[in-house]
Design a protein around this motif. Structure first.
Motif, PDB file in Angstrom:
ATOM      1  N   ASP A 208       0.832  -1.203   0.000  1.00  0.00           N
ATOM      2  CA  ASP A 208       0.000   0.000   0.000  1.00  0.00           C
ATOM      3  C   ASP A 208       0.871   1.260   0.000  1.00  0.00           C
ATOM      4  O   ASP A 208       0.571   2.236  -0.685  1.00  0.00           O
ATOM      5  N   PHE A 209       1.938   1.240   0.807  1.00  0.00           N
ATOM      6  CA  PHE A 209       2.842   2.387   0.851  1.00  0.00           C
ATOM      7  C   PHE A 209       3.507   2.583  -0.507  1.00  0.00           C
ATOM      8  O   PHE A 209       3.654   3.710  -0.982  1.00  0.00           O
TER       9      PHE A 209
ATOM     10  N   GLN B 299       1.260   4.132  -3.030  1.00  0.00           N
ATOM     11  CA  GLN B 299       1.110   5.563  -2.773  1.00  0.00           C
ATOM     12  C   GLN B 299       2.357   6.333  -3.184  1.00  0.00           C
ATOM     13  O   GLN B 299       2.268   7.452  -3.699  1.00  0.00           O
TER      14      GLN B 299
ATOM     15  N   GLN C 172       2.378   7.035  -6.766  1.00  0.00           N
ATOM     16  CA  GLN C 172       1.482   8.140  -7.104  1.00  0.00           C
ATOM     17  C   GLN C 172       2.036   9.485  -6.631  1.00  0.00           C
ATOM     18  O   GLN C 172       1.738  10.519  -7.220  1.00  0.00           O
ATOM     19  N   LYS C 173       2.829   9.463  -5.536  1.00  0.00           N
ATOM     20  CA  LYS C 173       3.386  10.703  -4.968  1.00  0.00           C
ATOM     21  C   LYS C 173       4.892  10.506  -4.772  1.00  0.00           C
ATOM     22  O   LYS C 173       5.365  10.344  -3.648  1.00  0.00           O
TER      23      LYS C 173
ATOM     24  N   ALA D  66       7.717   7.899   3.015  1.00  0.00           N
ATOM     25  CA  ALA D  66       6.784   7.175   3.885  1.00  0.00           C
ATOM     26  C   ALA D  66       7.584   6.395   4.914  1.00  0.00           C
ATOM     27  O   ALA D  66       8.514   5.670   4.561  1.00  0.00           O
TER      28      ALA D  66
ATOM     29  N   PHE E  80      -0.323   8.177   4.955  1.00  0.00           N
ATOM     30  CA  PHE E  80      -1.126   7.307   4.095  1.00  0.00           C
ATOM     31  C   PHE E  80      -2.218   6.573   4.876  1.00  0.00           C
ATOM     32  O   PHE E  80      -2.718   5.550   4.459  1.00  0.00           O
TER      33      PHE E  80
END
Length: 211
Positions: free
Chosen positions: A171-172, A175, A178-179, A184, A210
């Motif tokens: 999941d990290f 993200q 995307q960014k 993170a 996140f």
């Protein structure tokens, strides 16, 4: 009271992602006391087919190749790697190497893990193993990260040690894709002091939340 130096442990594979992580480490080192350990894990597997070689010969050849790659890596940087930064070539898997490192309890340590887009699945597996095998906070950095474009959002992601099964590294990484100009961090809220987390927030005000 002065804070102890921050110990950054950076896994390196001589890729673009490695260059990105080292640039961030150098940026931090200009303003804060920093100790850096660059670790390259490798497997004792010979690259020469059909030729009998001993374990020591394989080790020597691999390490020789690594030093050549490291020289080429240094040529890509816009700064000189400080002599105090430690380069360690270690046989084995990263999670086992980190698990056997001797780190003083008084030292603030963080694993700065470069995320390689072409190897995201492998990075996910390694990070998941690290979460379960080490108490060191893991700071993930996208290979295209550039602090000049980083948003000012000082947030981190913590995990509860009793609920690690709810922590999904993929999941990290999704993200971060995307960014890419955010960082993170995953840490154990029972093991990482608030002083340490506040310190990381102060030197890196671009960590993404996140949750």
């Amino acid at each position: 009271m002065d804070s102890p130096p921050l110990h950054l442990i950076i896994p390196i594979d001589f890729s673009t992602a490695t260059v990105t992580a080292l640039r961030l480490a150098h940026q931090w080192s200009l303003a804060y006391p920093l100790q850096v350990s660059m670790i390259h894990p490798y497997r004792l597997i010979s690259s020469i087919q059909g030729q009998h070689t001993t374990g020591q010969e394989i080790k020597s050849q691999i390490e020789s190749d690594c030093f050549k790659k490291f020289g080429k890596l240094e040529a890509q940087l816009d700064f000189t790697i400080p002599h105090a930064w430690e380069l360690k070539l270690e046989p084995g898997f990263l999670q086992h190497i980190i698990g056997h490192m001797t780190i003083p309890s008084s030292e603030h340590s963080v694993l700065l893990y470069p995320i390689r887009m072409q190897h995201a699945d492998g990075d996910t597996e390694t990070i998941e193993s690290l979460i379960y095998s080490t108490d060191i906070p893991i700071l993930m950095i996208h290979e295209e990260y550039d602090s000049a474009f980083a948003p000012k959002a000082p947030h981190t992601q913590c995990i509860n040690p009793l609920r690690q099964q709810d922590c999904f590294p993929q999941d990290f990484i999704v993200q971060l894709i995307q960014k890419p100009h955010t960082l993170a961090m995953v840490y154990d809220q029972d093991k990482a002091s608030k002083q340490f987390i506040d310190f990381l927030d102060s030197i890196s005000p671009n960590m993404a939340n996140f949750n």
